[in-house]
Each structure stands twice: as structure tokens, then as C-alpha cells.
Design a protein around this motif. Structure first.
Motif, PDB file in Angstrom:
ATOM      1  N   ALA A 190       0.839  -1.194   0.000  1.00  0.00           N
ATOM      2  CA  ALA A 190       0.000   0.000   0.000  1.00  0.00           C
ATOM      3  C   ALA A 190       0.876   1.247   0.000  1.00  0.00           C
ATOM      4  CB  ALA A 190      -0.921   0.012   1.228  1.00  0.00           C
ATOM      5  N   PRO A 191       0.414   2.334  -0.622  1.00  0.00           N
ATOM      6  CA  PRO A 191       1.221   3.552  -0.664  1.00  0.00           C
ATOM      7  C   PRO A 191       1.229   4.284   0.671  1.00  0.00           C
ATOM      8  CG  PRO A 191      -0.904   3.935  -1.692  1.00  0.00           C
ATOM      9  CD  PRO A 191      -0.854   2.473  -1.351  1.00  0.00           C
ATOM     10  N   VAL A 192       2.320   4.981   0.942  1.00  0.00           N
ATOM     11  CA  VAL A 192       2.427   5.904   2.077  1.00  0.00           C
ATOM     12  C   VAL A 192       2.581   7.296   1.489  1.00  0.00           C
ATOM     13  CG1 VAL A 192       3.759   6.582   4.097  1.00  0.00           C
ATOM     14  CG2 VAL A 192       3.499   4.164   3.546  1.00  0.00           C
ATOM     15  N   THR A 193       1.685   8.193   1.854  1.00  0.00           N
ATOM     16  CA  THR A 193       1.693   9.535   1.273  1.00  0.00           C
ATOM     17  C   THR A 193       1.820  10.607   2.350  1.00  0.00           C
ATOM     18  OG1 THR A 193      -0.736   9.669   1.340  1.00  0.00           O
ATOM     19  CG2 THR A 193       0.274   8.801  -0.682  1.00  0.00           C
ATOM     20  N   GLN A 194       2.275  11.757   1.928  1.00  0.00           N
ATOM     21  CA  GLN A 194       2.301  12.958   2.758  1.00  0.00           C
ATOM     22  C   GLN A 194       1.353  13.987   2.164  1.00  0.00           C
ATOM     23  OE1 GLN A 194       6.343  14.350   2.852  1.00  0.00           O
ATOM     24  NE2 GLN A 194       6.860  13.182   4.683  1.00  0.00           N
ATOM     25  N   ARG A 195       0.695  14.732   3.042  1.00  0.00           N
ATOM     26  CA  ARG A 195      -0.152  15.833   2.587  1.00  0.00           C
ATOM     27  C   ARG A 195       0.661  17.127   2.638  1.00  0.00           C
ATOM     28  NH1 ARG A 195      -4.760  16.752   6.040  1.00  0.00           N
ATOM     29  NH2 ARG A 195      -3.317  16.197   7.721  1.00  0.00           N
ATOM     30  N   LEU A 196       0.684  17.829   1.521  1.00  0.00           N
ATOM     31  CA  LEU A 196       1.445  19.064   1.413  1.00  0.00           C
ATOM     32  C   LEU A 196       0.514  20.206   1.041  1.00  0.00           C
ATOM     33  CD1 LEU A 196       4.440  17.705  -0.703  1.00  0.00           C
ATOM     34  CD2 LEU A 196       4.344  17.936   1.782  1.00  0.00           C
ATOM     35  N   VAL A 197       0.825  21.420   1.515  1.00  0.00           N
ATOM     36  CA  VAL A 197       0.045  22.605   1.174  1.00  0.00           C
ATOM     37  C   VAL A 197       0.985  23.736   0.794  1.00  0.00           C
ATOM     38  CG1 VAL A 197      -1.956  22.037   2.600  1.00  0.00           C
ATOM     39  CG2 VAL A 197      -0.065  23.326   3.595  1.00  0.00           C
ATOM     40  N   ALA A 198       0.475  24.622  -0.056  1.00  0.00           N
ATOM     41  CA  ALA A 198       1.229  25.809  -0.442  1.00  0.00           C
ATOM     42  C   ALA A 198       0.243  26.915  -0.775  1.00  0.00           C
ATOM     43  CB  ALA A 198       2.129  25.525  -1.631  1.00  0.00           C
ATOM     44  N   THR A 199       0.621  28.144  -0.473  1.00  0.00           N
ATOM     45  CA  THR A 199      -0.216  29.290  -0.837  1.00  0.00           C
ATOM     46  C   THR A 199      -0.152  29.542  -2.325  1.00  0.00           C
ATOM     47  OG1 THR A 199       0.190  30.281   1.341  1.00  0.00           O
ATOM     48  CG2 THR A 199      -0.659  31.731  -0.376  1.00  0.00           C
ATOM     49  N   ASN A 200       1.037  29.365  -2.894  1.00  0.00           N
ATOM     50  CA  ASN A 200       1.219  29.527  -4.335  1.00  0.00           C
ATOM     51  C   ASN A 200       1.740  28.209  -4.902  1.00  0.00           C
ATOM     52  OD1 ASN A 200       1.965  30.135  -6.961  1.00  0.00           O
ATOM     53  ND2 ASN A 200       2.655  32.202  -6.439  1.00  0.00           N
ATOM     54  N   PRO A 201       0.864  27.368  -5.473  1.00  0.00           N
ATOM     55  CA  PRO A 201       1.310  26.043  -5.944  1.00  0.00           C
ATOM     56  C   PRO A 201       2.311  26.114  -7.093  1.00  0.00           C
ATOM     57  CG  PRO A 201      -0.950  26.479  -6.618  1.00  0.00           C
ATOM     58  CD  PRO A 201      -0.574  27.574  -5.677  1.00  0.00           C
ATOM     59  N   ALA A 202       2.357  27.235  -7.807  1.00  0.00           N
ATOM     60  CA  ALA A 202       3.282  27.347  -8.939  1.00  0.00           C
ATOM     61  C   ALA A 202       4.721  27.520  -8.474  1.00  0.00           C
ATOM     62  CB  ALA A 202       2.878  28.516  -9.836  1.00  0.00           C
ATOM     63  N   THR A 203       4.918  28.249  -7.366  1.00  0.00           N
ATOM     64  CA  THR A 203       6.282  28.537  -6.899  1.00  0.00           C
ATOM     65  C   THR A 203       6.621  27.903  -5.560  1.00  0.00           C
ATOM     66  OG1 THR A 203       5.553  30.589  -5.825  1.00  0.00           O
ATOM     67  CG2 THR A 203       6.245  30.735  -8.144  1.00  0.00           C
ATOM     68  N   GLY A 204       5.582  27.468  -4.799  1.00  0.00           N
ATOM     69  CA  GLY A 204       5.857  26.923  -3.472  1.00  0.00           C
ATOM     70  C   GLY A 204       6.181  28.036  -2.487  1.00  0.00           C
ATOM     71  N   PRO A 205       6.820  27.736  -1.372  1.00  0.00           N
ATOM     72  CA  PRO A 205       7.225  26.393  -0.938  1.00  0.00           C
ATOM     73  C   PRO A 205       6.045  25.562  -0.441  1.00  0.00           C
ATOM     74  CG  PRO A 205       7.691  27.964   0.794  1.00  0.00           C
ATOM     75  CD  PRO A 205       7.189  28.779  -0.376  1.00  0.00           C
ATOM     76  N   TRP A 206       6.253  24.233  -0.443  1.00  0.00           N
ATOM     77  CA  TRP A 206       5.229  23.315   0.034  1.00  0.00           C
ATOM     78  C   TRP A 206       5.530  22.930   1.479  1.00  0.00           C
ATOM     79  CZ3 TRP A 206       0.923  21.898  -2.743  1.00  0.00           C
ATOM     80  CH2 TRP A 206       0.909  22.282  -4.084  1.00  0.00           C
ATOM     81  N   ARG A 207       4.472  22.964   2.303  1.00  0.00           N
ATOM     82  CA  ARG A 207       4.602  22.643   3.727  1.00  0.00           C
ATOM     83  C   ARG A 207       3.833  21.368   4.032  1.00  0.00           C
ATOM     84  NH1 ARG A 207       1.277  23.595   8.048  1.00  0.00           N
ATOM     85  NH2 ARG A 207      -0.158  24.818   6.727  1.00  0.00           N
ATOM     86  N   ARG A 208       4.441  20.482   4.831  1.00  0.00           N
ATOM     87  CA  ARG A 208       3.775  19.227   5.193  1.00  0.00           C
ATOM     88  C   ARG A 208       2.749  19.462   6.285  1.00  0.00           C
ATOM     89  NH1 ARG A 208       7.265  14.329   7.544  1.00  0.00           N
ATOM     90  NH2 ARG A 208       7.157  15.653   9.390  1.00  0.00           N
ATOM     91  N   LEU A 209       1.557  18.916   6.087  1.00  0.00           N
ATOM     92  CA  LEU A 209       0.519  18.994   7.115  1.00  0.00           C
ATOM     93  C   LEU A 209       0.776  17.945   8.185  1.00  0.00           C
ATOM     94  CD1 LEU A 209      -2.763  19.427   5.028  1.00  0.00           C
ATOM     95  CD2 LEU A 209      -1.616  21.164   6.399  1.00  0.00           C
ATOM     96  N   GLU A 210       0.571  18.308   9.412  1.00  0.00           N
ATOM     97  CA  GLU A 210       0.669  17.364  10.513  1.00  0.00           C
ATOM     98  C   GLU A 210      -0.602  16.518  10.572  1.00  0.00           C
ATOM     99  OE1 GLU A 210       3.333  16.868  12.272  1.00  0.00           O
ATOM    100  OE2 GLU A 210       4.383  18.469  11.188  1.00  0.00           O
ATOM    101  N   PRO A 211      -0.541  15.337  11.209  1.00  0.00           N
ATOM    102  CA  PRO A 211      -1.748  14.508  11.339  1.00  0.00           C
ATOM    103  C   PRO A 211      -2.892  15.282  11.988  1.00  0.00           C
ATOM    104  CG  PRO A 211       0.190  13.256  11.974  1.00  0.00           C
ATOM    105  CD  PRO A 211       0.660  14.671  11.775  1.00  0.00           C
ATOM    106  N   GLY A 212      -4.059  15.272  11.363  1.00  0.00           N
ATOM    107  CA  GLY A 212      -5.223  15.975  11.878  1.00  0.00           C
ATOM    108  C   GLY A 212      -5.303  17.423  11.460  1.00  0.00           C
ATOM    109  N   GLU A 213      -4.228  17.975  10.914  1.00  0.00           N
ATOM    110  CA  GLU A 213      -4.223  19.371  10.490  1.00  0.00           C
ATOM    111  C   GLU A 213      -4.905  19.504   9.134  1.00  0.00           C
ATOM    112  OE1 GLU A 213      -1.060  23.039   9.589  1.00  0.00           O
ATOM    113  OE2 GLU A 213      -0.339  20.998   9.984  1.00  0.00           O
ATOM    114  N   ARG A 214      -5.610  20.620   8.959  1.00  0.00           N
ATOM    115  CA  ARG A 214      -6.278  20.881   7.689  1.00  0.00           C
ATOM    116  C   ARG A 214      -5.625  22.060   6.980  1.00  0.00           C
ATOM    117  NH1 ARG A 214     -12.830  20.358   8.809  1.00  0.00           N
ATOM    118  NH2 ARG A 214     -12.817  18.185   9.569  1.00  0.00           N
ATOM    119  N   ALA A 215      -5.797  22.098   5.665  1.00  0.00           N
ATOM    120  CA  ALA A 215      -5.272  23.224   4.900  1.00  0.00           C
ATOM    121  C   ALA A 215      -5.989  24.497   5.301  1.00  0.00           C
ATOM    122  CB  ALA A 215      -5.443  22.960   3.407  1.00  0.00           C
TER     123      ALA A 215
END
Length: 348
Positions: free
Chosen positions: A101-126
Motif C-alpha cells: 500500500a502507498p504511504v503519502t504525505q499531505r502538502l500545502v502551499a499558498t502559491n502552488p506554482a512557486t511553493g514552498p510546500w509545507r507538510r501537514l501534521e496529522p489531523g491538520e487541515r489546509a
């Protein structure tokens, strides 16, 4: 959650064992008939990768030989808690089938074109204004069980294709033709094979046309159209693999047609799929097993794309009917003396 060195070592050892089992299973596909049967099986479990369908197949076959399951071929597979959500319980003493099974990370960014991307902690929402995406970071062993290893509420019976010899499922030709047209090709029915050089079908990339001979029964026509749709999706002039390895195009196109046909209950015993290892060993830098798996995954992806967009009665994808809409709360986890793990296969 803290992961200990011992738990990591155990996970790695289990993944190594699964990989060895997969290599042995793929290596056992030594004829075109073996390849056809593997694809027919995969067509009934399209929600799983080809590698995982092979793992399920060989482990279920071993369970059947051991007398712990009643049928040689599995029907529906799901994780332990998924079966609980459907009101069914894995029977005491049953061993599940280990898959990857895959293991994934959830990432968020304010600007997806340039980043940076930040990893969400467990239970955290964008946060508002953030774009979220998932990234594959690894794999883990997981466990699934066949319905024959469970007891409980009966499953609903989905409709199944009912076909006569030579008959095509209602709407299949039109659905395939629509997908050909959406890719910028025109479907043309020609009177006989002589018109297109002795073939049943032909894809002309320059003319953006797909030709199918009309002097065949309905089942043969839709099989040929599915084959040519496979060419349209996978083998254009910009595909270097199709040019470099001449055998790959026919293997993949016929394999796509086989999976589409099998998913509709068509007789696929006459499909002529040249076995992939006739050219797999010539691919530099890759083992024949790796080439077979990659080929099967390309075939599966194309077939699933086609099947998901068809409004036809199909055999199912290996998931228990009603799983995605199940709202039942799972009962308590099994006691420690049971052989089945409490969290195996969750969220697969």
C-alpha cells in the motif's frame, strides 16, 4: 506516532518477502496463455495495481490448496475494518493476503506554482487560500481478505453481463467510439479485411482515423475497436517505447482489449496476445520482471481509464459491493489471540 527500529526492520523484512513473492509470481508467467489468464484476473480487480493482483492471486491459490478457502479464485477483497464496515467479520484463524500500500504525505502551499510546500501534521487541515496535494513517500505492507474468509451480513448482488456467443454488451461500441473521437480520431467501418491490408482493424495516426472491418460479429468488432483505442491511447508517434520495441504495441493494445472484454464478460480465450517476455529481455537496464510489471501497469491504467468512462454493465473491480457507501460503525477489534490483525488493510 513513534516508530521503533524493530518495527521498521519488521516492515522492511515483510516488504522484501512480498517482493520476492511478486518476482516469483511474475516469473511463473511463461506463456501467452499465462499472460492472458493474469490479465483476465486483473480485469476483475481493477481497483488494485497489477502487482497487488498477482500477490492476491498466488496467496489465495495457496490458501485454496491448504483448504482454508473454498474456491480457487477470490471474489471480493477488502481490509479488515472495511469488512467490518459492511457488517462482516474475518473468521478466527484466517490469514490475510499481504499486498503493498502507498504511504503519502499531505502538502500545502499558498502559491502552488512557486511553493514552498509545507507538510501537514496529522489531523491538520489546509488553511484558507492554501492548495493541498499528496506526495508518495514510500510503501508499506498491508493485508486484505477475501469475502470467503468472512462471515456476516450478505452482500448486495450487482448486475452482471449476460451475453450470447458473438453478442456485444449494449452500449459498448458507442462508448468506445466516443472515446476514440474524444482523442481526435474518426472511426470508420470498412467492408472487409482486404480494405485494410488483411487486418481486423487499423489505426492511421497521420489521418487520425481508426478503421474496423464490418464483416465480423458484434463481439469481434468491439474487441477490435478496444484494441485500436489502446493504440490511440498508448502508441502515437511521440511514444519512444512503441518505436524502440516493436513488440510492445501489439502486446499492450491486445492486452487492453482483453481487459475491457473480460470486464464485460466476453469470451477472451481467442484473443491473440503475444507474451511480453518475447521482447522484455531486450530492454536495457531493466530486468524482464520489471518490464512485465511496467507493461501490465500501463495496460491496466489504459483499461481502467476506458472502463471508468463506459456506461455499461461490468463484472466489478474486486471491491465488495456497497463498500464506498458503507456507514456502519465497525465493532470492537478482535482479541489478541486471533491471528487476524486489528488494523490490517485499513483505508486501502
Amino acid at each position: 506516532m513513534h516508530v521503533t527500529r524493530s518495527s521498521t526492520t519488521e516492515r522492511e523484512a515483510k516488504l522484501d518477502a512480498v517482493h520476492e513473492q511478486l518476482v516469483a509470481a511474475v516469473g511463473a508467467l511463461t506463456t501467452d496463455a499465462d499472460w492472458r489468464r493474469a490479465l483476465e484476473f486483473a480485469s476483475r480487480f481493477t481497483s488494485r495495481s497489477f502487482s497487488n493482483t498477482m500477490l492476491i492471486y498466488v496467496q489465495h491459490a495457496a490458501a485454496f490448496e491448504a483448504g482454508t478457502v473454498p474456491e480457487p479464485v477470490p471474489t471480493y477483497v477488502a481490509g479488515y475494518r472495511q469488512w467490518q464496515s459492511l457488517g462482516r467479520q474475518v473468521r478466527r484463524g484466517q490469514h490475510g493476503y499481504v499486498i503493498v500500500a502507498p504511504v503519502t504525505q499531505r502538502l500545502v502551499a499558498t502559491n502552488p506554482a512557486t511553493g514552498p510546500w509545507r507538510r501537514l501534521e496529522p489531523g491538520e487541515r489546509a488553511a484558507s487560500g492554501e492548495t493541498q496535494r499528496s506526495r508518495l513517500v514510500g510503501v508499506r505492507p498491508a493485508t486484505v481478505f477475501d469475502v470467503s474468509q468472512t462471515d456476516g451480513d450478505p452482500l448486495p448482488e450487482p448486475p452482471m453481463p449476460q451475453l450470447l456467443v458473438g453478442q456485444a454488451p449494449d452500449g459498448l461500441w458507442d462508448g468506445l467510439a466516443q472515446q476514440v473521437a474524444e482523442r481526435g480520431f474518426q472511426v470508420e467501418r470498412v467492408p472487409d479485411a482486404v480494405t485494410i491490408g488483411g487486418a481486423n482493424g487499423l489505426t492511421d495516426y497521420r489521418a487520425r482515423s481508426v478503421f474496423v472491418r464490418d464483416d465480423m460479429d458484434d463481439a469481434a468488432r468491439v474487441k477490435t475497436l478496444a484494441h485500436e483505442l489502446g493504440h490511440v491511447m498508448l502508441h502515437g508517434p511521440d511514444n519512444p517505447d512503441a518505436v524502440q520495441h516493436r513488440g510492445i504495441a501489439e502486446v499492450e493494445a491486445e492486452s487492453v482489449a482483453l481487459m475491457v472484454g473480460a470486464a464485460h464478460g466476453l469470451d477472451t480465450s481467442t484473443y491473440t496476445v503475444p507474451y511480453v517476455t518475447t521482447w522484455a529481455s531486450s530492454v536495457e537496464g531493466k530486468t524482464p520482471v520489471d518490464v512485465v510489471i511496467e507493461t501490465a501497469d500501463r495496460v491496466r491504467k489504459a483499461a481502467v481509464t476506458i472502463l471508468d468512462r463506459l456506461d455499461t454493465v461490468q463484472v466489478g473491480n474486486g471491491e465488495p459491493p456497497g463498500l464506498r457507501t458503507a456507514t456502519r460503525q465497525p465493532p470492537a477489534a478482535p482479541v489478541a489471540s486471533q491471528r487476524v490483525p486489528a488494523r490490517s488493510g485499513a483505508d486501502l
